[in-house]
Design a protein around this motif. Structure first.
Motif, PDB file in Angstrom:
ATOM      1  N   ALA A 130       0.827  -1.206   0.000  1.00  0.00           N
ATOM      2  CA  ALA A 130       0.000   0.000   0.000  1.00  0.00           C
ATOM      3  C   ALA A 130       0.862   1.257   0.000  1.00  0.00           C
ATOM      4  O   ALA A 130       0.556   2.247  -0.678  1.00  0.00           O
ATOM      5  CB  ALA A 130      -0.934  -0.002   1.207  1.00  0.00           C
ATOM      6  N   LYS A 139      -3.044   5.070  -6.629  1.00  0.00           N
ATOM      7  CA  LYS A 139      -4.123   4.847  -5.667  1.00  0.00           C
ATOM      8  C   LYS A 139      -5.235   5.834  -5.962  1.00  0.00           C
ATOM      9  O   LYS A 139      -5.008   6.914  -6.513  1.00  0.00           O
ATOM     10  CB  LYS A 139      -3.621   5.000  -4.233  1.00  0.00           C
ATOM     11  N   THR A 220      -7.597   1.399   3.605  1.00  0.00           N
ATOM     12  CA  THR A 220      -7.346   0.670   2.367  1.00  0.00           C
ATOM     13  C   THR A 220      -8.445  -0.365   2.148  1.00  0.00           C
ATOM     14  O   THR A 220      -8.709  -1.189   3.023  1.00  0.00           O
ATOM     15  CB  THR A 220      -5.977  -0.035   2.403  1.00  0.00           C
ATOM     16  N   ILE A 223      -6.120  -3.969  -2.633  1.00  0.00           N
ATOM     17  CA  ILE A 223      -4.747  -3.865  -3.148  1.00  0.00           C
ATOM     18  C   ILE A 223      -4.602  -4.868  -4.276  1.00  0.00           C
ATOM     19  O   ILE A 223      -4.856  -6.054  -4.083  1.00  0.00           O
ATOM     20  CB  ILE A 223      -3.705  -4.174  -2.061  1.00  0.00           C
ATOM     21  N   THR A 272      -3.883   0.554  -5.412  1.00  0.00           N
ATOM     22  CA  THR A 272      -4.811   0.393  -4.288  1.00  0.00           C
ATOM     23  C   THR A 272      -6.074   1.248  -4.458  1.00  0.00           C
ATOM     24  O   THR A 272      -6.078   2.265  -5.158  1.00  0.00           O
ATOM     25  CB  THR A 272      -4.167   0.805  -2.946  1.00  0.00           C
TER      26      THR A 272
END
Length: 276
Positions: A130, A139, A220, A223, A272
């Protein structure tokens, strides 16, 4: 030659990882990353190829052609297994009265690894991945459309030419959104095995693994990673079982080491989805 306690306990440690780890696919070496079992370092080769390919111009003189040649930039970086954990457990004499300390110590160590070390190492590996996605700006914040989010997630790896064998680790919120969207249907063949390993199916060419929220980094939701770019070695560095000088029983002492490394040129093989 005497067999050490570490050699006895290594299979005991490997079994819980094989059965219960959500990230066991990340342990293998790739072409740029080399780890020898028992070593305390990981060697990572980085090759920079920028400028190696240019347009050919037949009118260039010999000197001009020579001037366009660039050196290959190939380096090897060494990373230490920076995560080191002590395992300390006292075995009371009444516990080992009907068994020997090595056997009983193996049972205790198996439980410690399964309940403590496996979740700890899974969480560490996902946190490393991450963090890499943050550095590479791969991300984005989730939207109300979970299907569109997964399309966007995979696009990062496709465009980086790192999509092959991609695994998507998703939290329960993301997996619920997918499974209730009528677009994604989890496979049912081998259901028991799939539940134990965290697999819930293939989706958009990715192997999807539903993982507990406590091993995903804060904020998060998913992933995606190409496991071929990761090396996440772990091993039992040392262990012993001996009589305690201060109490009636034996002490189980272990030193466990691990790390997680991604070769720099391949870091765009990670992306992510976050909540904020």
């Amino acid at each position: 030659m005497a067999i050490t306690a570490s050699e006895i306990y290594s299979p005991v440690i490997d079994q819980p990882f094989d059965e219960e780890s959500y990230t066991k696919e990340l342990e293998g070496n790739n072409k740029e990353i080399k780890f020898e079992k028992g070593s305390k370092t990981v060697k990572v080769r980085t090759v920079v190829t920028d400028g190696a390919v240019t347009n050919h111009d037949a009118t260039d003189t010999f000197s001009e052609q020579i001037a366009g040649i660039v050196n290959v930039d190939s380096t090897i970086a060494t990373y230490t297994l920076d995560q080191q954990k002590d395992i300390k457990q006292f075995l009371d004499r009444t516990v080992i009265a009907t068994n020997n300390s090595i056997t009983e110590g193996g049972k205790v160590l198996h439980a410690i690894i399964a309940e403590q070390m496996v979740p700890l190492i899974d969480a560490y590996r996902l946190a490393v991945l991450a963090a890499i996605a943050v550095v590479t700006t791969q991300k984005f914040v989730a939207t109300a459309n979970g299907y569109a989010d997964m399309l966007k997630l995979r696009a990062y790896l496709v465009n980086a030419r790192q999509f092959k064998d991609t695994i998507a680790y998703v939290g329960t919120t993301t997996s619920t959104n997918l499974m209730t969207s009528s677009v994604f249907q989890p496979f049912t063949q081998g259901m028991e095995k799939s539940i134990r390993s965290g697999d819930i199916g293939m989706f958009l060419g990715m192997k999807v693994k539903e993982v507990p929220s406590d091993i995903l980094p804060a904020n998060t939701l998913a992933i995606a990673v190409n496991p071929n770019i990761v090396s996440a070695p772990r091993f039992l560095d040392d262990s012993k079982v001996g009589e305690s000088a201060a109490a009636f029983g034996s002490l189980l002492l272990c030193l466990y080491m691990y790390t997680c490394v991604v070769s720099t040129p391949k870091r765009k093989g990670v992306a992510t989805i976050t909540s904020v």
